[in-house]
Design a protein around this motif. Structure first.
Motif, PDB file in Angstrom:
ATOM      1  N   ARG A 281       0.865  -1.271  -0.091  1.00  0.00           N
ATOM      2  CA  ARG A 281       0.023   0.032  -0.043  1.00  0.00           C
ATOM      3  C   ARG A 281       1.053   1.298  -0.097  1.00  0.00           C
ATOM      4  NH1 ARG A 281      -5.293  -0.423   1.122  1.00  0.00           N
ATOM      5  NH2 ARG A 281      -4.874  -2.132   2.345  1.00  0.00           N
ATOM      6  N   PRO A 282       0.461   2.047  -0.974  1.00  0.00           N
ATOM      7  CA  PRO A 282       1.476   3.335  -0.965  1.00  0.00           C
ATOM      8  C   PRO A 282       1.525   4.237   0.096  1.00  0.00           C
ATOM      9  CG  PRO A 282       0.418   3.001  -3.126  1.00  0.00           C
ATOM     10  CD  PRO A 282      -0.262   2.122  -2.249  1.00  0.00           C
ATOM     11  N   GLN A 283       2.670   4.824   0.722  1.00  0.00           N
ATOM     12  CA  GLN A 283       2.786   5.457   2.054  1.00  0.00           C
ATOM     13  C   GLN A 283       2.494   7.028   1.430  1.00  0.00           C
ATOM     14  OE1 GLN A 283       5.598   4.488   4.964  1.00  0.00           O
ATOM     15  NE2 GLN A 283       6.201   2.289   3.596  1.00  0.00           N
ATOM     16  N   ILE A 284       1.530   7.746   1.590  1.00  0.00           N
ATOM     17  CA  ILE A 284       1.440   9.182   1.372  1.00  0.00           C
ATOM     18  C   ILE A 284       1.903   9.802   2.531  1.00  0.00           C
ATOM     19  CG2 ILE A 284      -0.343  10.951   0.490  1.00  0.00           C
ATOM     20  CD1 ILE A 284      -1.684   8.705  -0.708  1.00  0.00           C
ATOM     21  N   ARG A 285       2.889  10.721   2.226  1.00  0.00           N
ATOM     22  CA  ARG A 285       3.253  11.670   3.514  1.00  0.00           C
ATOM     23  C   ARG A 285       3.295  13.071   2.872  1.00  0.00           C
ATOM     24  NH1 ARG A 285       8.585   8.028   5.439  1.00  0.00           N
ATOM     25  NH2 ARG A 285       7.404   6.165   6.208  1.00  0.00           N
ATOM     26  N   LEU A 290       5.638   7.332  -1.200  1.00  0.00           N
ATOM     27  CA  LEU A 290       6.517   6.239  -1.170  1.00  0.00           C
ATOM     28  C   LEU A 290       6.123   5.076  -1.766  1.00  0.00           C
ATOM     29  CD1 LEU A 290       8.264   6.694   2.551  1.00  0.00           C
ATOM     30  CD2 LEU A 290       8.895   7.514   0.097  1.00  0.00           C
ATOM     31  N   LEU A 291       6.423   4.362  -2.908  1.00  0.00           N
ATOM     32  CA  LEU A 291       5.988   3.176  -3.481  1.00  0.00           C
ATOM     33  C   LEU A 291       6.962   2.124  -3.334  1.00  0.00           C
ATOM     34  CD1 LEU A 291       4.996   4.873  -6.862  1.00  0.00           C
ATOM     35  CD2 LEU A 291       3.512   4.303  -4.756  1.00  0.00           C
ATOM     36  N   THR A 304      10.361   7.241  -4.490  1.00  0.00           N
ATOM     37  CA  THR A 304       9.789   8.274  -4.062  1.00  0.00           C
ATOM     38  C   THR A 304       9.522   9.319  -4.989  1.00  0.00           C
ATOM     39  OG1 THR A 304      11.168   8.004  -1.681  1.00  0.00           O
ATOM     40  CG2 THR A 304      10.151  10.219  -2.120  1.00  0.00           C
ATOM     41  N   VAL A 305       8.084   9.627  -4.752  1.00  0.00           N
ATOM     42  CA  VAL A 305       7.665  10.801  -5.780  1.00  0.00           C
ATOM     43  C   VAL A 305       7.310  11.731  -4.953  1.00  0.00           C
ATOM     44  CG1 VAL A 305       5.847  11.051  -7.523  1.00  0.00           C
ATOM     45  CG2 VAL A 305       6.810   8.653  -7.144  1.00  0.00           C
TER      46      VAL A 305
END
Length: 332
Positions: A281-285, A290-291, A304-305
């Protein structure tokens, strides 16, 4: 023609009427026994589903989750081979037909044969299909067959094997996978998203590759899985609407739950696997996503996008576990 949403709604409607004639206490007891069976060691000389009460409980409790897991695997196949469409489909160990409902939702009209050794499951599957299934599913053949060793499969375009391998001995599993590889142009295998479910999928993946098939999904390649055995496992998640039986048995109030599953899709025809697959599950900060990716060069890596990536950052925020990365240009 994509009819997935109407098919999903039709399945929910058909399942909604199943519990009318089954006392709630009996349904709960049947589900509890089935959960214990699936978590333990299932004998391969007798079907798990013994009678109509078992089958109704199973269908109401498990069909939506199986449908969504198989649907996700079929979506990945369609993504890798958008021009391919099966004319025939064999659902091995299909029981009440959840995978066949998913196939009917992915393509318009494949000729389907459902094989299972539990006659009550086949009977209820036929009943559900006739009650609300699409035309191709209403015309399906529901045939009793011993699943596992010595199973003979007629040539077909697509074979699905969903939540079946756990019920078989190791020898029977290999024979079933080999039979599927020999009969089909495309094979879709789905198992629970647990370490042992993933291990069965990897075992099947290896045999499919050895039989000359190429991996279409979820892996971006047909080389060895880069996960070191025993350190992690590859699995994905599908959102499932919870029925009244789900809430009754589990005592929960949420309208949904997440089905964890592992899968492999392999084909004998050319496919274009994704460049990379999101494996967590992508980590949205704040300002970044973070993928965790499995990539075409056979490596696992984190990407990291950030906001400075513009449209790609916006796409990353909408990317889900199991999706391709990067997204197709039209989704950016």
């Amino acid at each position: 023609m994509n009819v997935t949403l109407p098919t999903a709604e039709a399945l929910r409607t058909a399942l909604a009427g199943l519990l009318d004639g089954l006392p709630p206490k009996q349904a709960t007891q049947a589900v509890d026994r089935l959960i214990a069976s699936y978590r333990g060691t299932t004998p391969t000389d007798a079907p798990v589903l013994r009678d109509r009460a078992d089958v109704v409980a199973y269908a109401a409790y498990r069909m939506p989750a199986t449908f969504e897991a198989v649907r996700a695997a079929l979506d990945a196949l369609r993504e890798a081979a958008p021009e391919w469409e099966p004319a025939t489909h064999t659902d091995v160990g299909g029981g009440t037909g959840a995978a066949s409902w998913a196939v009917a939702g992915a393509w318009d009209g494949p000729e389907t044969t459902v094989l299972d050794w539990a006659e009550p499951a086949l009977a209820l599957g036929r009943e559900l299909a006739e009650a609300g299934g699409p035309p191709a599913l209403r015309a399906a053949r529901w045939q009793r067959a011993r699943i596992g060793a010595a199973l003979e499969l007629a040539p077909t375009d697509l074979v699905t094997v969903s939540y079946v391998l756990k019920e078989l001995t190791p020898a029977a599993r290999t024979e079933l996978v080999d039979a599927a590889a020999g009969a089909a142009q495309a094979v879709v295998i789905v198992e629970p998203g647990t370490p042992d479910g993933y291990a069965r999928v990897i075992e099947a993946r290896d045999r499919l590759i050895a039989a000359g098939l190429s991996v279409a999904a979820p892996c971006p390649h047909s080389a060895a899985c880069p996960i070191e055995p025993g350190t992690d496992w590859c699995h994905f998640s599908a959102r499932v609407s919870r029925s009244s039986l789900h809430r009754q048995v589990k005592g929960g109030t949420l309208s949904h739950e997440d089905e964890k599953f592992s899968y492999v899709v392999a084909t004998r025809f050319p496919v274009e696997p994704v460049a990379a697959r999101v494996t967590r599950r992508p980590q949205i900060r704040k300002g970044q996503v973070l993928l965790e990716l499995c990539t075409r060069d056979e490596a696992l890596r984190r990407e990291t996008v950030t906001r400075r990536h513009g449209a790609l950052y916006r796409a990353a925020r909408d990317t889900d576990w199991g999706d391709a990365w990067p997204p197709p240009p039209e989704e950016e």
